[in-house]
Design a protein around this motif. Structure first.
Motif, mmCIF file in Angstrom:
data_model
loop_
_atom_site.group_PDB
_atom_site.id
_atom_site.type_symbol
_atom_site.label_atom_id
_atom_site.label_comp_id
_atom_site.label_asym_id
_atom_site.label_seq_id
_atom_site.Cartn_x
_atom_site.Cartn_y
_atom_site.Cartn_z
ATOM 1 N N ALA A 209 8.081 5.835 -3.075
ATOM 2 C CA ALA A 209 8.313 5.935 -1.634
ATOM 3 C C ALA A 209 7.655 7.191 -1.080
ATOM 4 O O ALA A 209 7.312 8.118 -1.817
ATOM 5 N N CYS A 210 7.472 7.212 0.233
ATOM 6 C CA CYS A 210 6.912 8.382 0.924
ATOM 7 C C CYS A 210 7.887 9.552 0.811
ATOM 8 O O CYS A 210 9.082 9.382 1.068
ATOM 9 N N GLY A 211 7.374 10.726 0.452
ATOM 10 C CA GLY A 211 8.232 11.893 0.310
ATOM 11 C C GLY A 211 8.685 12.479 1.634
ATOM 12 O O GLY A 211 9.481 13.413 1.653
ATOM 13 N N GLY A 212 8.193 11.920 2.751
ATOM 14 C CA GLY A 212 8.595 12.414 4.059
ATOM 15 C C GLY A 212 9.641 11.541 4.729
ATOM 16 O O GLY A 212 10.689 12.019 5.145
ATOM 17 N N CYS A 213 9.346 10.237 4.821
ATOM 18 C CA CYS A 213 10.276 9.317 5.499
ATOM 19 C C CYS A 213 11.027 8.425 4.517
ATOM 20 O O CYS A 213 11.933 7.685 4.914
ATOM 21 N N PHE A 214 10.605 8.452 3.222
ATOM 22 C CA PHE A 214 11.276 7.721 2.131
ATOM 23 C C PHE A 214 11.222 6.196 2.283
ATOM 24 O O PHE A 214 12.075 5.482 1.769
ATOM 25 N N ASN A 215 10.201 5.720 2.998
ATOM 26 C CA ASN A 215 9.965 4.281 3.046
ATOM 27 C C ASN A 215 9.126 3.871 1.835
ATOM 28 O O ASN A 215 8.264 4.626 1.379
ATOM 29 N N LYS A 216 9.396 2.684 1.332
ATOM 30 C CA LYS A 216 8.707 2.198 0.146
ATOM 31 C C LYS A 216 7.208 2.029 0.390
ATOM 32 O O LYS A 216 6.788 1.614 1.476
ATOM 33 N N ARG A 221 -1.129 0.249 -2.666
ATOM 34 C CA ARG A 221 -1.367 1.491 -1.922
ATOM 35 C C ARG A 221 -1.122 2.701 -2.820
ATOM 36 O O ARG A 221 -1.825 3.718 -2.718
ATOM 37 N N GLN A 222 -0.124 2.598 -3.690
ATOM 38 C CA GLN A 222 0.129 3.678 -4.644
ATOM 39 C C GLN A 222 -1.062 3.872 -5.576
ATOM 40 O O GLN A 222 -1.426 5.001 -5.918
ATOM 41 N N LYS A 229 -9.725 8.550 -3.827
ATOM 42 C CA LYS A 229 -11.031 8.194 -3.269
ATOM 43 C C LYS A 229 -11.087 8.391 -1.765
ATOM 44 O O LYS A 229 -12.166 8.535 -1.187
ATOM 45 N N LYS A 230 -9.930 8.363 -1.119
ATOM 46 C CA LYS A 230 -9.891 8.548 0.326
ATOM 47 C C LYS A 230 -8.531 9.103 0.739
ATOM 48 O O LYS A 230 -7.565 9.031 -0.021
ATOM 49 N N VAL A 231 -8.489 9.654 1.955
ATOM 50 C CA VAL A 231 -7.234 10.202 2.488
ATOM 51 C C VAL A 231 -6.391 9.043 3.012
ATOM 52 O O VAL A 231 -6.841 8.281 3.870
ATOM 53 N N ILE A 232 -5.188 8.920 2.484
ATOM 54 C CA ILE A 232 -4.298 7.816 2.866
ATOM 55 C C ILE A 232 -3.052 8.395 3.530
ATOM 56 O O ILE A 232 -2.466 9.363 3.038
ATOM 57 N N VAL A 233 -2.663 7.781 4.638
ATOM 58 C CA VAL A 233 -1.469 8.237 5.360
ATOM 59 C C VAL A 233 -0.380 7.179 5.279
ATOM 60 O O VAL A 233 -0.659 5.987 5.080
ATOM 61 N N CYS A 234 0.854 7.630 5.425
ATOM 62 C CA CYS A 234 2.001 6.716 5.415
ATOM 63 C C CYS A 234 1.958 5.862 6.674
ATOM 64 O O CYS A 234 1.788 6.385 7.778
ATOM 65 N N GLU A 235 2.122 4.557 6.502
ATOM 66 C CA GLU A 235 2.041 3.646 7.655
ATOM 67 C C GLU A 235 3.292 3.722 8.528
ATOM 68 O O GLU A 235 3.316 3.176 9.626
ATOM 69 N N TYR A 236 4.317 4.436 8.068
ATOM 70 C CA TYR A 236 5.560 4.560 8.841
ATOM 71 C C TYR A 236 5.629 5.876 9.614
ATOM 72 O O TYR A 236 5.930 5.890 10.800
ATOM 73 N N CYS A 237 5.382 6.997 8.911
ATOM 74 C CA CYS A 237 5.546 8.314 9.559
ATOM 75 C C CYS A 237 4.227 9.019 9.830
ATOM 76 O O CYS A 237 4.204 10.026 10.530
ATOM 77 N N ARG A 239 2.343 10.708 7.741
ATOM 78 C CA ARG A 239 2.039 11.856 6.888
ATOM 79 C C ARG A 239 0.966 11.482 5.857
ATOM 80 O O ARG A 239 0.885 10.335 5.421
ATOM 81 N N ILE A 240 0.195 12.491 5.456
ATOM 82 C CA ILE A 240 -0.820 12.282 4.424
ATOM 83 C C ILE A 240 -0.111 12.174 3.084
ATOM 84 O O ILE A 240 0.788 12.962 2.781
ATOM 85 N N LEU A 241 -0.524 11.195 2.277
ATOM 86 C CA LEU A 241 0.133 10.950 0.996
ATOM 87 C C LEU A 241 -0.726 11.438 -0.160
ATOM 88 O O LEU A 241 -1.955 11.329 -0.129
ATOM 89 N N ILE A 242 -0.054 11.961 -1.185
ATOM 90 C CA ILE A 242 -0.730 12.476 -2.366
ATOM 91 C C ILE A 242 0.132 12.132 -3.578
ATOM 92 O O ILE A 242 1.359 12.042 -3.466
ATOM 93 N N ASP A 243 -0.513 11.916 -4.713
ATOM 94 C CA ASP A 243 0.288 11.564 -5.884
ATOM 95 C C ASP A 243 0.855 12.836 -6.526
ATOM 96 O O ASP A 243 0.282 13.926 -6.390
ATOM 97 N N PRO A 244 1.978 12.744 -7.202
ATOM 98 C CA PRO A 244 2.649 13.934 -7.771
ATOM 99 C C PRO A 244 1.769 14.736 -8.714
ATOM 100 O O PRO A 244 1.840 15.962 -8.748
ATOM 101 N N GLU A 245 0.937 14.048 -9.493
ATOM 102 C CA GLU A 245 0.088 14.742 -10.473
ATOM 103 C C GLU A 245 -0.863 15.704 -9.782
ATOM 104 O O GLU A 245 -1.046 16.843 -10.215
ATOM 105 N N LEU A 246 -1.467 15.264 -8.682
ATOM 106 C CA LEU A 246 -2.390 16.114 -7.940
ATOM 107 C C LEU A 246 -1.652 17.262 -7.254
ATOM 108 O O LEU A 246 -2.199 18.349 -7.075
ATOM 109 N N ALA A 247 -0.405 17.013 -6.907
ATOM 110 C CA ALA A 247 0.413 18.046 -6.268
ATOM 111 C C ALA A 247 0.955 19.040 -7.282
ATOM 112 O O ALA A 247 1.557 20.047 -6.911
ATOM 113 N N GLY A 248 0.752 18.749 -8.573
ATOM 114 C CA GLY A 248 1.255 19.642 -9.612
ATOM 115 C C GLY A 248 2.729 19.485 -9.874
ATOM 116 O O GLY A 248 3.381 20.399 -10.382
ATOM 117 N N VAL A 249 3.269 18.316 -9.514
ATOM 118 C CA VAL A 249 4.696 18.048 -9.712
ATOM 119 C C VAL A 249 4.854 17.067 -10.859
ATOM 120 O O VAL A 249 4.209 16.016 -10.901
#
Length: 282
Positions: A209-216, A221-222, A229-237, A239-249
């Motif tokens: 789910a999105c770490g901002g609005c928590f929608n699935k 898309r995941q 390969k490209k900047v992907i935003v949440c279709e609900y809120c 926000r720009i989405l990033i995977d945990p590995e790239l975020a260092g989480v």
């Protein structure tokens, strides 16, 4: 060594830098959150003091105006008294009833003017006393507000002093990171962050789910998010989405142990009505 142009960065590098910027800005937000409502309270007190100062100036101006009116009326009374004395003196030299009636009316008129002026002076003095009482109340109130403002400012300065050095370092880091990000992407990020309630413009995927609005987020898309390969935003809120590995989480995945199949014990029971099998003779 020449700095790398922001447009030459890969999408992965852009997202990573953008997430570093977000964490730095969030740290600054946390420092500012320590101040709580103090900045607003200080601002409210300053506005209130400014309003009280304007009110006091207006009250003082009213008092001055009433006092000028009193002085003017006192001058008019003196002039009227002088006229009365003059007309009374002329009564001794009248030659006919017409002159006498005219002078008597002038004396009566000036006497009425004196009474009216005294009435106006009394009303003005009453207003002056009212205004002075109001002035004292507002002066006491503004003094109280100034003392409260001094306390709030001292408290705010103390908190800011504790976090100022660290906050300045974070601001320097923000500027360094912003230079590395493409202007168009940076502008979009700032706009998203401004509209976000928690100040998060970029978030990582949490539990699908999105770490901002928590929608699935759909599986496909995941997968696109993980590809970088490209900047992907949440279709609900938005926000720009990033995977945990790239975020260092590191996301802890529960280990599933392989369960061994349990053998079902078969218990043979003898029915009561069924005759027992005789043992074979030796």
């Amino acid at each position: 060594m020449a700095k790398k142009d922001p447009t030459d960065l890969t999408v992965e590098e852009r997202l990573k830098t953008l997430y570093q910027l977000q964490t730095t800005l969030s740290s600054i937000d946390e420092k500012r959150a320590l101040r709580g409502e103090l900045p607003l309270e200080v601002e409210d007190l300053e506005d209130e003091i400014e309003g009280l100062t304007t009110r006091i100036e207006k009250i003082q101006a009213d008092i001055d105006e009433y006092q000028r009116a009193v002085a003017q009326k006192k001058g008019e009374i003196e002039n009227a008294k002088a006229s009365v004395e003059r007309y009374k003196a002329q009564l001794n030299d009248v030659k006919n009833n017409r002159e006498y009636d005219t002078l008597s009316k002038e004396i009566e008129f000036q006497s009425l003017e004196i009474e009216l002026c005294n009435k106006k002076i009394k009303e003005a003095n009453f207003k002056v006393e009212e205004k002075k009482a109001e002035l004292e109340q507002n002066q006491a109130l503004i003094e109280d507000r100034r003392q409260a403002l001094d306390l709030k400012k001292a408290e705010l300065d103390e908190i800011m002093e504790e976090t100022r050095a660290e906050e300045e370092k974070l601001k320097v880091k923000v500027k360094e990171l912003e230079v590395k990000i493409e202007p168009r992407l940076l502008t979009s990020f700032k706009r998203i962050r401004k509209n976000a309630r928690n100040g998060l413009g970029i978030v990582y995927v949490q539990r699908d789910a999105c770490g901002g609005c928590f929608n699935k987020i759909p599986p496909q898309r995941q997968l696109d998010i993980k590809m970088h390969k490209k900047v992907i935003v949440c279709e609900y809120c938005g926000r720009i989405l990033i995977d945990p590995e790239l975020a260092g989480v590191k996301i802890a995945t529960p280990s599933t142990e392989e369960k061994k199949p349990r053998k079902r014990a078969i218990r043979k029971t003898v029915k009561k009505d069924e005759p027992a099998v005789p043992e074979a003779e030796a």
